[in-house]
Design an enzyme around this catalytic site. Structure first.
Site, PDB file in Angstrom:
ATOM      1  CG  ASP A 134      19.136  22.106  37.823  1.00 31.66           C
ATOM      2  OD1 ASP A 134      20.469  22.198  37.545  1.00 31.66           O
ATOM      3  OD2 ASP A 134      18.777  21.733  38.765  1.00 31.66           O
ATOM      4  CG  ASP A 140      11.483  21.283  34.686  1.00 30.21           C
ATOM      5  OD1 ASP A 140      10.957  20.197  35.362  1.00 30.21           O
ATOM      6  OD2 ASP A 140      12.392  21.399  34.085  1.00 30.21           O
ATOM      7  CD  GLU A 163      14.426  20.129  42.218  1.00 27.85           C
ATOM      8  OE1 GLU A 163      14.839  19.876  41.018  1.00 27.85           O
ATOM      9  OE2 GLU A 163      14.350  18.951  42.953  1.00 27.85           O
ATOM     10  CD  GLU A 164      11.670  23.476  38.993  1.00 31.84           C
ATOM     11  OE1 GLU A 164      12.396  24.182  38.321  1.00 31.84           O
ATOM     12  OE2 GLU A 164      11.951  22.341  39.022  1.00 31.84           O
ATOM     13  CG  ASP A 187      11.755  17.370  41.996  1.00 31.59           C
ATOM     14  OD1 ASP A 187      11.084  18.027  41.361  1.00 31.59           O
ATOM     15  OD2 ASP A 187      12.824  16.525  41.966  1.00 31.59           O
ATOM     16  CG  LEU A 189       8.460  16.807  35.759  1.00 29.39           C
ATOM     17  CD1 LEU A 189       7.225  15.487  35.906  1.00 29.39           C
ATOM     18  CD2 LEU A 189       7.897  17.404  34.439  1.00 29.39           C
ATOM     19  CG  ASP A 190      12.862  12.821  40.180  1.00 32.20           C
ATOM     20  OD1 ASP A 190      13.899  13.337  40.400  1.00 32.20           O
ATOM     21  OD2 ASP A 190      12.827  11.565  39.682  1.00 32.20           O
ATOM     22  CD  GLU A 346      15.894  15.723  44.069  1.00 35.19           C
ATOM     23  OE1 GLU A 346      15.491  15.559  42.570  1.00 35.19           O
ATOM     24  OE2 GLU A 346      17.040  16.254  44.412  1.00 35.19           O
TER      25      GLU A 346
END
Length: 408
Positions: A134, A140, A163-164, A187, A189-190, A346
């Site tokens: 992504d 982010d 997640e990053e 995560d 910044l969802d 998540e």
């Protein structure tokens, strides 16, 4: 407690009233409820003593008329955790980890609020991508750095996974293995695709106990059922922090910006999701890509032919935390039928939160928290919400097949 009345009859009337209203007192403030004597004294007493009618009863409620004092709204997060700690002697480290996350979320909420004024919108100038391909926005990257820095300062966090990031990070420590340490997955910044138009976003996190002797990857790939705590932050009209502690319920705190301290104050104690709602939340624009079973289920409940007999409505923000938060309070369900949401970052944390609130998390057939992760960034179908709604949904083949990708 101490009760101050003006007449003997008034005392008797008040005691009778207190017995009847005990349940409502438990849910209300635990101090200083002022009651007019005219609501308690009979017409006979009114006639005898008009001065007594005008006096107010001052009530200092005793603990017997209330459940645990942490049920009060307005209790600060640190004090709330301190009081919960009495139920578990080995909780100081966990409280420290939660406090680090809360501090990061408080600072992140300020960054998000100022983003349009500080050139923090849009894609990161370096054109970077996260571990799952992504494209990363400026926020982010900043959110990931911010949450990571706070967690690395906590002496009780041994492994963190974002997640990053491609891989988990193991943090050196001088603490003995006899002291409980923790693994945090998150995560940062969802819903960041919505940040440029000021739609609510959030942070999601799950906390596990660190397993000495296991690799950092093995520690990050624990089943969701092994979490000791999980939660989310919602950055919206109010900034709120949902926290679930194992076997101790789900609680929501609201950031109080009216003081210099900017404290997290308890606003929803022991939140219970309705057993059934009347809302569903997913992207109806994908209707023709869904499985036949999911289309049949959605058509059924929209027409009022489902188990509840009520017609359901759609509510969809396309920000998981926002859709989940509404579902947690109002009931129904939110989800995504395709392999899109990350199990570790998540699905498992929010599955834990909804179960602690009396709901259910599912991949469409099985309980989310029973799924053993095999990859750090594993994706999975996710349905979160009211237990009766999720059980009904599971009777259909609702998982979307294929690996479709969408531009928006």
């Amino acid at each position: 407690g101490e009760y101050f009345c003006t007449t003997r009859v008034g005392i008797m009337a008040f005691v009778h009233y207190a017995v009847i209203k005990q349940k409502s007192l438990v849910a209300s403030q635990n101090r200083c409820q002022v009651l007019s004597s005219s609501a308690l004294v009979s017409n006979t007493v009114v006639g005898r003593n008009r001065r007594a009618q005008r006096n107010l009863f001052k009530v200092v409620c005793s603990s017997e008329l209330h459940a645990r004092s942490d049920q009060r709204t307005g209790l600060a997060l640190k004090e709330f955790l301190k009081r919960k700690r009495t139920l578990d002697v080995d909780r100081s480290g966990l409280d420290s980890v939660i406090d680090s996350i809360a501090e990061a979320c408080r600072e992140l909420s300020e960054l998000i609020a100022q983003a349009p004024l500080k050139d923090l919108l849009g894609l990161d100038s370096s054109g970077t991508f996260n571990a799952t391909g992504d494209s990363q926005k400026k926020l982010d990257v900043l959110a990931n750095e911010l949450v990571t820095s706070y967690l690395m300062k906590s002496q009780y966090v041994r492994v963190l996974a974002s997640e990053e990031e491609d891989e988990p990070i193991e943090i050196p420590t001088n603490i003995s293995d006899d002291v409980t340490q923790y693994v945090v997955v998150f995560d940062p910044l969802d819903g960041s695709r919505n940040i440029d138009v000021s739609i609510p976003t959030g942070t999601i996190f799950g906390i596990y106990e660190y397993i000495p002797g296991e690799s950092k990857l093995a520690n990050a790939l624990q089943a969701g059922s092994k979490q000791v705590a999980a939660g989310y932050a919602l950055y919206s009209s109010a900034t709120q922090l949902g926290i679930s502690l194992r076997n101790q319920g789900t609680h929501i705190f609201t950031l109080n910006r009216s003081t210099q301290q900017n404290e997290w104050l308890l606003s929803h104690h022991n939140l219970i999701i309705p057993a059934r709602g009347q809302l569903y939340s997913l992207n109806d624009g994908r209707y023709f890509d869904w499985s036949d079973g999911l289309r049949k289920y959605i058509d059924t409940i929209r027409q009022g032919f489902g188990q509840s007999g009520k017609k359901y409505s759609a509510r969809y923000v396309c920000s998981l935390v926002a859709d989940f938060h509404r579902t947690l309070i109002q009931g129904g369900w939110a989800g995504n039928p395709r392999n899109h949401l990350r199990l570790t970052y998540e699905a498992n944390p929010l599955g834990f939160v909804v179960e602690e609130a009396g709901g259910r998390g599912s991949d469409g057939t099985d309980r989310l928290l029973d799924v053993i992760p095999t990859e750090l960034h594993q994706r999975i179908p996710v349905f979160l919400g009211s237990s009766e709604d999720i059980h009904e949904l599971e009777q259909y083949d609702v998982q979307q097949k294929g690996s479709q990708k969408y531009a928006i």
